[in-house]
Design a protein around this motif. Structure first.
Motif, PDB file in Angstrom:
ATOM      1  N   ASN A  64       0.778  -1.193  -0.057  1.00 24.28           N
ATOM      2  CA  ASN A  64       0.243   0.062  -0.053  1.00 24.28           C
ATOM      3  C   ASN A  64       0.881   1.333  -0.126  1.00 24.28           C
ATOM      4  O   ASN A  64       0.632   2.185  -0.753  1.00 24.28           O
ATOM      5  CB  ASN A  64      -1.110  -0.087   1.094  1.00 24.28           C
ATOM      6  CG  ASN A  64      -2.182  -0.876   0.895  1.00 24.28           C
ATOM      7  OD1 ASN A  64      -2.263  -1.613  -0.084  1.00 24.28           O
ATOM      8  ND2 ASN A  64      -2.979  -0.948   1.870  1.00 24.28           N
ATOM      9  N   LYS A  65       1.635   1.391   0.906  1.00 25.96           N
ATOM     10  CA  LYS A  65       2.706   2.535   1.322  1.00 25.96           C
ATOM     11  C   LYS A  65       3.348   2.782  -0.272  1.00 25.96           C
ATOM     12  O   LYS A  65       3.437   4.056  -0.836  1.00 25.96           O
ATOM     13  CB  LYS A  65       3.719   2.447   2.137  1.00 25.96           C
ATOM     14  CG  LYS A  65       4.488   3.719   2.328  1.00 25.96           C
ATOM     15  CD  LYS A  65       5.275   3.792   3.712  1.00 25.96           C
ATOM     16  CE  LYS A  65       5.882   5.079   3.904  1.00 25.96           C
ATOM     17  NZ  LYS A  65       7.285   5.199   3.006  1.00 25.96           N
ATOM     18  N   THR A  70      -9.702   6.384  -3.724  1.00 22.40           N
ATOM     19  CA  THR A  70     -10.673   6.713  -2.714  1.00 22.40           C
ATOM     20  C   THR A  70     -11.521   5.464  -2.754  1.00 22.40           C
ATOM     21  O   THR A  70     -11.854   4.891  -1.625  1.00 22.40           O
ATOM     22  CB  THR A  70     -11.227   8.014  -2.501  1.00 22.40           C
ATOM     23  OG1 THR A  70     -10.393   8.987  -2.587  1.00 22.40           O
ATOM     24  CG2 THR A  70     -12.124   8.229  -1.337  1.00 22.40           C
ATOM     25  N   LYS A  71     -11.940   5.152  -3.724  1.00 24.60           N
ATOM     26  CA  LYS A  71     -12.958   4.138  -3.892  1.00 24.60           C
ATOM     27  C   LYS A  71     -12.500   2.825  -3.670  1.00 24.60           C
ATOM     28  O   LYS A  71     -12.809   1.844  -2.962  1.00 24.60           O
ATOM     29  CB  LYS A  71     -13.576   3.865  -5.588  1.00 24.60           C
ATOM     30  CG  LYS A  71     -14.601   5.067  -5.630  1.00 24.60           C
ATOM     31  CD  LYS A  71     -15.121   4.870  -7.060  1.00 24.60           C
ATOM     32  CE  LYS A  71     -16.260   6.103  -7.246  1.00 24.60           C
ATOM     33  NZ  LYS A  71     -16.500   6.039  -8.701  1.00 24.60           N
ATOM     34  N   GLU A 102      -7.771   4.399   4.088  1.00 25.04           N
ATOM     35  CA  GLU A 102      -5.980   4.296   4.109  1.00 25.04           C
ATOM     36  C   GLU A 102      -5.498   5.280   3.048  1.00 25.04           C
ATOM     37  O   GLU A 102      -4.513   5.870   3.264  1.00 25.04           O
ATOM     38  CB  GLU A 102      -5.756   2.792   3.353  1.00 25.04           C
ATOM     39  CG  GLU A 102      -6.036   1.763   4.668  1.00 25.04           C
ATOM     40  CD  GLU A 102      -5.668   0.345   3.992  1.00 25.04           C
ATOM     41  OE1 GLU A 102      -4.514   0.036   3.797  1.00 25.04           O
ATOM     42  OE2 GLU A 102      -6.647  -0.241   3.548  1.00 25.04           O
ATOM     43  N   TRP A 103      -6.097   5.442   1.792  1.00 23.80           N
ATOM     44  CA  TRP A 103      -5.552   6.454   0.843  1.00 23.80           C
ATOM     45  C   TRP A 103      -5.765   7.870   1.430  1.00 23.80           C
ATOM     46  O   TRP A 103      -5.133   8.705   1.431  1.00 23.80           O
ATOM     47  CB  TRP A 103      -6.439   6.460  -0.368  1.00 23.80           C
ATOM     48  CG  TRP A 103      -6.195   7.388  -1.262  1.00 23.80           C
ATOM     49  CD1 TRP A 103      -7.015   8.332  -1.890  1.00 23.80           C
ATOM     50  CD2 TRP A 103      -4.919   7.675  -1.957  1.00 23.80           C
ATOM     51  NE1 TRP A 103      -6.513   8.940  -2.801  1.00 23.80           N
ATOM     52  CE2 TRP A 103      -5.052   8.801  -3.197  1.00 23.80           C
ATOM     53  CE3 TRP A 103      -3.810   7.086  -2.015  1.00 23.80           C
ATOM     54  CZ2 TRP A 103      -4.193   9.270  -3.692  1.00 23.80           C
ATOM     55  CZ3 TRP A 103      -2.784   7.527  -2.716  1.00 23.80           C
ATOM     56  CH2 TRP A 103      -2.879   8.728  -3.621  1.00 23.80           C
ATOM     57  N   GLU A 162      -6.027   8.784   4.551  1.00 24.02           N
ATOM     58  CA  GLU A 162      -5.071   8.921   5.523  1.00 24.02           C
ATOM     59  C   GLU A 162      -3.639   9.493   5.163  1.00 24.02           C
ATOM     60  O   GLU A 162      -2.865  10.177   5.660  1.00 24.02           O
ATOM     61  CB  GLU A 162      -5.148   7.953   6.790  1.00 24.02           C
ATOM     62  CG  GLU A 162      -6.481   7.801   7.495  1.00 24.02           C
ATOM     63  CD  GLU A 162      -6.629   9.028   8.534  1.00 24.02           C
ATOM     64  OE1 GLU A 162      -5.610   9.379   9.186  1.00 24.02           O
ATOM     65  OE2 GLU A 162      -7.594   9.441   8.412  1.00 24.02           O
ATOM     66  N   PHE A 163      -3.331   8.321   4.072  1.00 21.88           N
ATOM     67  CA  PHE A 163      -1.992   8.582   3.501  1.00 21.88           C
ATOM     68  C   PHE A 163      -1.872  10.082   3.092  1.00 21.88           C
ATOM     69  O   PHE A 163      -0.832  10.548   3.031  1.00 21.88           O
ATOM     70  CB  PHE A 163      -1.814   7.525   2.453  1.00 21.88           C
ATOM     71  CG  PHE A 163      -0.558   7.585   1.812  1.00 21.88           C
ATOM     72  CD1 PHE A 163       0.779   6.889   2.517  1.00 21.88           C
ATOM     73  CD2 PHE A 163      -0.252   8.347   0.389  1.00 21.88           C
ATOM     74  CE1 PHE A 163       1.846   7.151   1.882  1.00 21.88           C
ATOM     75  CE2 PHE A 163       0.870   8.341   0.013  1.00 21.88           C
ATOM     76  CZ  PHE A 163       1.930   7.764   0.675  1.00 21.88           C
ATOM     77  N   LYS A 164      -2.844  10.600   2.349  1.00 24.04           N
ATOM     78  CA  LYS A 164      -2.666  11.715   1.751  1.00 24.04           C
ATOM     79  C   LYS A 164      -2.393  12.892   2.670  1.00 24.04           C
ATOM     80  O   LYS A 164      -1.910  13.866   2.367  1.00 24.04           O
ATOM     81  CB  LYS A 164      -3.810  12.395   0.717  1.00 24.04           C
ATOM     82  CG  LYS A 164      -3.880  11.320  -0.450  1.00 24.04           C
ATOM     83  CD  LYS A 164      -5.022  11.844  -1.360  1.00 24.04           C
ATOM     84  CE  LYS A 164      -6.272  11.983  -0.488  1.00 24.04           C
ATOM     85  NZ  LYS A 164      -7.360  12.582  -1.607  1.00 24.04           N
ATOM     86  N   LYS A 165      -2.759  12.867   3.802  1.00 24.57           N
ATOM     87  CA  LYS A 165      -2.818  13.911   4.796  1.00 24.57           C
ATOM     88  C   LYS A 165      -1.243  13.956   5.179  1.00 24.57           C
ATOM     89  O   LYS A 165      -0.597  14.610   5.641  1.00 24.57           O
ATOM     90  CB  LYS A 165      -3.471  13.401   5.977  1.00 24.57           C
ATOM     91  CG  LYS A 165      -4.978  13.720   5.807  1.00 24.57           C
ATOM     92  CD  LYS A 165      -5.653  13.176   7.074  1.00 24.57           C
ATOM     93  CE  LYS A 165      -7.256  13.295   6.798  1.00 24.57           C
ATOM     94  NZ  LYS A 165      -7.793  13.008   8.144  1.00 24.57           N
TER      95      LYS A 165
END
Length: 131
Positions: free
Chosen positions: A95-96, A119-120, A125-126, A128-131
């Protein structure tokens, strides 16, 4: 470097712990999708060398499953990429890595669609990662 990507690459086993597409027999193999990494934002990331493909005796460079999906997102082919998380990748261990590579596309004209697609596929997870 020229390499096989998109749906063809998703149907070739790769060195990752991923499932790919596995509709091998329904794919036309006479003229697989061959693209060039020369001007790609991903460079030669995820391209495996000297792979065997169906109906060919030569060896080819082939995108691994992550690279094939990144290439699909890059060209905006969300229909083929749909299900990447649960059907093609089927593990969270990448994922990362996937998220970091997807973010490289943030300047593309269709970034909003890529972001919506991710996002879909990955939901919280996506986000949160973008933050």
């Amino acid at each position: 470097m020229k390499y096989i990507s998109f749906i063809h690459a998703l149907n070739i086993p790769c060195n990752l712990n991923t499932f790919g597409d596995w509709h091998l027999s329904s794919i036309q193999w006479k003229n697989p999708n061959i693209i060039d990494s020369k001007n790609s934002i991903f460079g030669e990331y995820g391209i495996e060398k000297n792979k065997t493909i169906p109906e060919h005796s030569n060896k080819y460079n082939v995108a691994n499953h992550i690279r094939a999906i990144l290439d699909l997102l890059y060209i905006g082919n969300f229909t083929v990429a749909q299900g990447m998380n649960k059907d093609f990748i089927v593990t969270n261990e990448y994922n990362k890595e996937i998220f970091e590579k997807v973010l490289l596309m943030h300047n593309l004209p269709h970034w909003k669609k890529i972001d919506e697609f991710m996002t879909k596929e990955y939901l919280k997870e996506w986000i949160e990662f973008k933050k």
